[in-house]
Scaffold this motif. Structure first.
Motif, PDB file in Angstrom:
ATOM      1  N   LYS A  51      -6.894  -0.929   3.250  1.00  0.00           N
ATOM      2  CA  LYS A  51      -6.674   0.128   2.372  1.00  0.00           C
ATOM      3  C   LYS A  51      -5.999  -0.458   0.935  1.00  0.00           C
ATOM      4  CE  LYS A  51      -6.226   3.906   5.808  1.00  0.00           C
ATOM      5  NZ  LYS A  51      -5.183   4.800   6.419  1.00  0.00           N
ATOM      6  N   VAL A  52      -6.645  -1.353   0.369  1.00  0.00           N
ATOM      7  CA  VAL A  52      -6.080  -2.294  -0.865  1.00  0.00           C
ATOM      8  C   VAL A  52      -5.841  -1.314  -1.977  1.00  0.00           C
ATOM      9  CG1 VAL A  52      -6.601  -4.331  -2.241  1.00  0.00           C
ATOM     10  CG2 VAL A  52      -7.410  -4.326   0.251  1.00  0.00           C
ATOM     11  N   LYS A  53      -6.806  -0.284  -2.057  1.00  0.00           N
ATOM     12  CA  LYS A  53      -6.587   0.615  -3.329  1.00  0.00           C
ATOM     13  C   LYS A  53      -5.266   1.406  -3.215  1.00  0.00           C
ATOM     14  CE  LYS A  53      -9.073   3.782  -6.127  1.00  0.00           C
ATOM     15  NZ  LYS A  53     -10.431   4.509  -6.314  1.00  0.00           N
ATOM     16  N   ASP A  54      -4.979   1.886  -1.875  1.00  0.00           N
ATOM     17  CA  ASP A  54      -3.813   2.642  -1.458  1.00  0.00           C
ATOM     18  C   ASP A  54      -2.666   1.559  -1.772  1.00  0.00           C
ATOM     19  OD1 ASP A  54      -5.081   4.803  -1.168  1.00  0.00           O
ATOM     20  OD2 ASP A  54      -5.062   4.348   0.925  1.00  0.00           O
ATOM     21  N   ALA A  55      -2.755   0.371  -1.331  1.00  0.00           N
ATOM     22  CA  ALA A  55      -1.526  -0.635  -1.592  1.00  0.00           C
ATOM     23  C   ALA A  55      -1.385  -1.064  -3.240  1.00  0.00           C
ATOM     24  CB  ALA A  55      -1.935  -1.809  -1.084  1.00  0.00           C
ATOM     25  N   GLN A  56      -2.446  -0.859  -3.965  1.00  0.00           N
ATOM     26  CA  GLN A  56      -2.281  -1.132  -5.323  1.00  0.00           C
ATOM     27  C   GLN A  56      -1.417   0.245  -6.027  1.00  0.00           C
ATOM     28  OE1 GLN A  56      -6.706  -1.952  -6.193  1.00  0.00           O
ATOM     29  NE2 GLN A  56      -5.718  -3.377  -7.638  1.00  0.00           N
ATOM     30  N   GLY A  57      -1.536   1.368  -5.374  1.00  0.00           N
ATOM     31  CA  GLY A  57      -1.028   2.398  -5.856  1.00  0.00           C
ATOM     32  C   GLY A  57       0.283   2.412  -5.499  1.00  0.00           C
ATOM     33  N   HIS A  58       0.724   1.962  -4.203  1.00  0.00           N
ATOM     34  CA  HIS A  58       2.040   1.884  -3.822  1.00  0.00           C
ATOM     35  C   HIS A  58       2.774   0.790  -4.612  1.00  0.00           C
ATOM     36  CE1 HIS A  58       5.009   3.228  -1.094  1.00  0.00           C
ATOM     37  NE2 HIS A  58       5.622   1.998  -1.016  1.00  0.00           N
ATOM     38  N   LEU A  59       2.017  -0.212  -4.988  1.00  0.00           N
ATOM     39  CA  LEU A  59       2.721  -1.035  -5.868  1.00  0.00           C
ATOM     40  C   LEU A  59       3.092  -0.631  -7.092  1.00  0.00           C
ATOM     41  CD1 LEU A  59       3.465  -4.220  -5.954  1.00  0.00           C
ATOM     42  CD2 LEU A  59       1.090  -4.833  -6.888  1.00  0.00           C
ATOM     43  N   GLN A  60       2.153   0.204  -7.785  1.00  0.00           N
ATOM     44  CA  GLN A  60       2.485   0.855  -8.990  1.00  0.00           C
ATOM     45  C   GLN A  60       3.794   1.588  -8.806  1.00  0.00           C
ATOM     46  OE1 GLN A  60       1.089   0.217 -12.041  1.00  0.00           O
ATOM     47  NE2 GLN A  60       2.900   1.681 -12.535  1.00  0.00           N
ATOM     48  N   TYR A  61       3.848   2.484  -7.749  1.00  0.00           N
ATOM     49  CA  TYR A  61       4.936   3.402  -7.286  1.00  0.00           C
ATOM     50  C   TYR A  61       6.347   2.251  -7.400  1.00  0.00           C
ATOM     51  CZ  TYR A  61       8.134   6.046  -4.732  1.00  0.00           C
ATOM     52  OH  TYR A  61       9.145   6.781  -4.254  1.00  0.00           O
ATOM     53  N   MET A  62       6.104   1.315  -6.878  1.00  0.00           N
ATOM     54  CA  MET A  62       7.341   0.431  -6.689  1.00  0.00           C
ATOM     55  C   MET A  62       7.946   0.074  -8.226  1.00  0.00           C
ATOM     56  SD  MET A  62       6.532  -2.510  -3.802  1.00  0.00           S
ATOM     57  CE  MET A  62       7.994  -3.419  -3.921  1.00  0.00           C
ATOM     58  N   ASN A  63       6.988  -0.111  -9.139  1.00  0.00           N
ATOM     59  CA  ASN A  63       7.209  -0.450 -10.693  1.00  0.00           C
ATOM     60  C   ASN A  63       7.781   0.809 -11.304  1.00  0.00           C
ATOM     61  OD1 ASN A  63       6.199  -3.154 -10.468  1.00  0.00           O
ATOM     62  ND2 ASN A  63       4.246  -2.494 -11.166  1.00  0.00           N
ATOM     63  N   ASP A  64       7.295   1.986 -10.704  1.00  0.00           N
ATOM     64  CA  ASP A  64       7.965   3.209 -11.317  1.00  0.00           C
ATOM     65  C   ASP A  64       9.086   3.528 -11.137  1.00  0.00           C
ATOM     66  OD1 ASP A  64       5.171   3.431 -12.679  1.00  0.00           O
ATOM     67  OD2 ASP A  64       4.519   4.847 -11.083  1.00  0.00           O
ATOM     68  N   ILE A  65       9.671   3.387  -9.754  1.00  0.00           N
ATOM     69  CA  ILE A  65      11.220   3.542  -9.375  1.00  0.00           C
ATOM     70  C   ILE A  65      11.843   2.241  -9.598  1.00  0.00           C
ATOM     71  CG2 ILE A  65      10.315   5.236  -7.585  1.00  0.00           C
ATOM     72  CD1 ILE A  65      10.873   2.810  -5.506  1.00  0.00           C
ATOM     73  N   GLY A  66      11.313   1.317 -10.430  1.00  0.00           N
ATOM     74  CA  GLY A  66      12.297   0.375 -10.762  1.00  0.00           C
ATOM     75  C   GLY A  66      12.537  -1.007 -10.043  1.00  0.00           C
ATOM     76  N   LEU A  67      11.508  -1.175  -9.099  1.00  0.00           N
ATOM     77  CA  LEU A  67      11.630  -2.283  -8.388  1.00  0.00           C
ATOM     78  C   LEU A  67      10.573  -3.558  -8.921  1.00  0.00           C
ATOM     79  CD1 LEU A  67      11.511  -0.784  -4.638  1.00  0.00           C
ATOM     80  CD2 LEU A  67      13.419  -1.638  -5.701  1.00  0.00           C
ATOM     81  N   SER A  68      11.500  -4.111  -9.796  1.00  0.00           N
ATOM     82  CA  SER A  68      10.750  -5.193 -10.532  1.00  0.00           C
ATOM     83  C   SER A  68      10.398  -6.337  -9.808  1.00  0.00           C
ATOM     84  CB  SER A  68      11.221  -5.347 -11.894  1.00  0.00           C
ATOM     85  OG  SER A  68      12.613  -5.744 -11.603  1.00  0.00           O
TER      86      SER A  68
END
Length: 459
Positions: free
Chosen positions: A339-356
């Protein structure tokens, strides 16, 4: 009249000491001022108590200023005074101040004792000067001072921490021949040093020697060796230590259980890992974020990514925040589940919550894109990454080879060699074998030569 005065000073010292132990130095100073106002004179113990408190809670300079107050009060400092100041200077890694205090002691006619030298040795080791620390140790012996057990422990610990584990082991053997009887803490220091140097066999021999010396290993001993076994991928040996520890009635803390469970997962013994986590719960140890991370890792390895995501809600219901490692486990689990597309979405979520700081998560997505046949998207993401490590490059080289793009993989590998970036041997072999399979023998031979040259240059 003399006896009540001494008693009053003693009471003053007890009050000051009580406030200092409670980290309330300001109140201790108020008691000191009130005592003088009432005619109770401080003695050397009063000032030593204040100096010790200042070194721990306010810093060396504040502690040293008490010396001037001692002089004004007509009280002479003693070796305890200077030992406290030495400890403060060593705590701040101020070698120049430590040496200055030794000179000042001698000028005042105060003879340094073994604890003075112990502190100097400890400071030298912390600053990475094992040879100088060894000279101080020899000075202790040559001056006829009787070393304390702590002296030997400081030496052995300092040598281990400075990468001189062989010297620490040699010193330990020499000391034993000269009648030194090591205690459990000494064995634990040496075992820890051997484990950190990845000398697992020597650490296990030391564990056996500890048992034959009449001591019973404690939880620290077992946990240290067990972790070393797991780090060295000696899972069976680690599990033996785990079982021995439990059979002797020792229990882990939450971190110990999670370490064992994590290692069992990596060794493929997932049922044993889950049983380990259940034992933790039965032992009454409440779950923490490490527990949940380990459990998520277990679920992801089992392909139960949905169950792993359900734990996020449980974590949040307890009022905790998922850390970077938690989200990285989820990203990796999604990638491994395809589920790579979902993984990309979760990676974007990490950025959104400040986990740089999400390098490992990004590496997982790059690898996932490559393995799912989306090599173009993998390359695009790879190029957009500002921060890369050896895993990033190795993964990209592997996936380029998998896609049959051996020349591109070769160019990337060569750029890594020039920059001194280490690439996994399996990735290097994949490029060379791939070039050969395409009939590009000359390019494969040239690449192999450049790899050898780079190994010499960056050795």
């Amino acid at each position: 009249m003399a006896a009540p005065a001494r008693l009053s000073t003693r009471l003053l010292n007890i009050c000051i000491s009580s406030f200092c132990k409670a980290h309330q130095v300001a109140k201790a100073e108020s008691v000191y001022v009130d005592g003088i106002r009432l005619g109770v004179l401080p003695d050397v113990v009063t000032f030593n108590t204040l100096i010790s408190a200042y070194t721990r809670f306010d810093g060396f300079d504040s502690a040293y200023s008490v010396l001037y107050r001692m002089e004004k009060a007509g009280v002479s400092p003693d070796v305890v005074t200077y030992n406290s100041l030495l400890a403060g200077a060593a705590r701040e890694r101020e070698l120049s101040k430590t040496l200055h205090l030794f000179d000042e002691m001698r000028q005042r006619g105060i003879v340094p004792d073994v604890w003075s030298y112990n502190t100097l040795m400890h400071c030298l080791f912390r600053l990475g000067n094992p040879d100088e620390a060894n000279r101080v140790f020899k000075d202790i012996i040559s001056q006829g001072l009787e070393p304390h057990t702590a002296t030997f422990n400081i030496m052995i610990n300092g040598l281990c921490k400075n990468g001189c584990t062989a010297n620490a082991l040699m010193l330990f053997r020499n000391l034993k021949r000269h009648g030194f009887v090591p205690r459990l803490v000494t064995y634990n220091i040496l075992i820890d040093g051997l484990c950190k140097a990845r000398r697992l066999a020597a650490a296990r021999r030391m564990l056996m020697e500890l048992k034959s010396s009449g001591y019973t290993p404690n939880a620290v001993t077992y946990t240290t060796v067990m972790k070393c076994c797991f780090r060295s991928k000696k899972f069976e040996q680690g599990i033996e230590i785990l079982q021995e520890m439990m059979s002797n009635g020792y229990t882990f803390d939450g971190f110990g259980y999670c370490t064992a469970a994590g290692a069992l997962i990596k060794s493929g013994r997932r049922n044993d890992a889950f049983e380990c986590m259940e034992k933790m719960e039965r032992s009454g140890i409440g779950p923490d974020i490490v527990y949940y991370n380990t459990l998520m890792n277990y679920y992801c390895k089992e392909g139960k990514v949905g169950a792993a995501f359900e734990l996020v809600g449980e974590i949040q219901s307890r009022g905790w925040k998922c850390d970077e490692y938690t989200h990285t486990i989820l990203v990796d689990g999604l990638c491994k589940a395809g589920k790579v597309k979902d993984a990309q979405g979760h990676l974007q979520y990490m950025n959104d919550i400040g986990l740089s700081s999400d390098l490992v998560a990004r590496n997982c997505v790059v690898d996932g894109l490559g393995k799912s046949g989306k090599i173009g998207l993998a390359m695009k993401m790879f190029k957009s990454m500002k921060l890369k490590d050896s895993c990033t490059y190795s993964s990209m080289v592997h996936n380029l080879c998998k896609a049959g793009r051996y020349r591109t993989a070769s160019k990337l590998l060569l750029s890594c060699l020039k920059s001194g970036i280490k690439i996994l041997p399996s990735a290097r072999s994949a490029v060379i074998n791939g070039l050969r399979s395409c009939g590009l023998q000359r390019e494969a031979k040239t690449l192999k030569s450049k790899i050898k040259l780079a190994r010499v240059l960056h050795h």
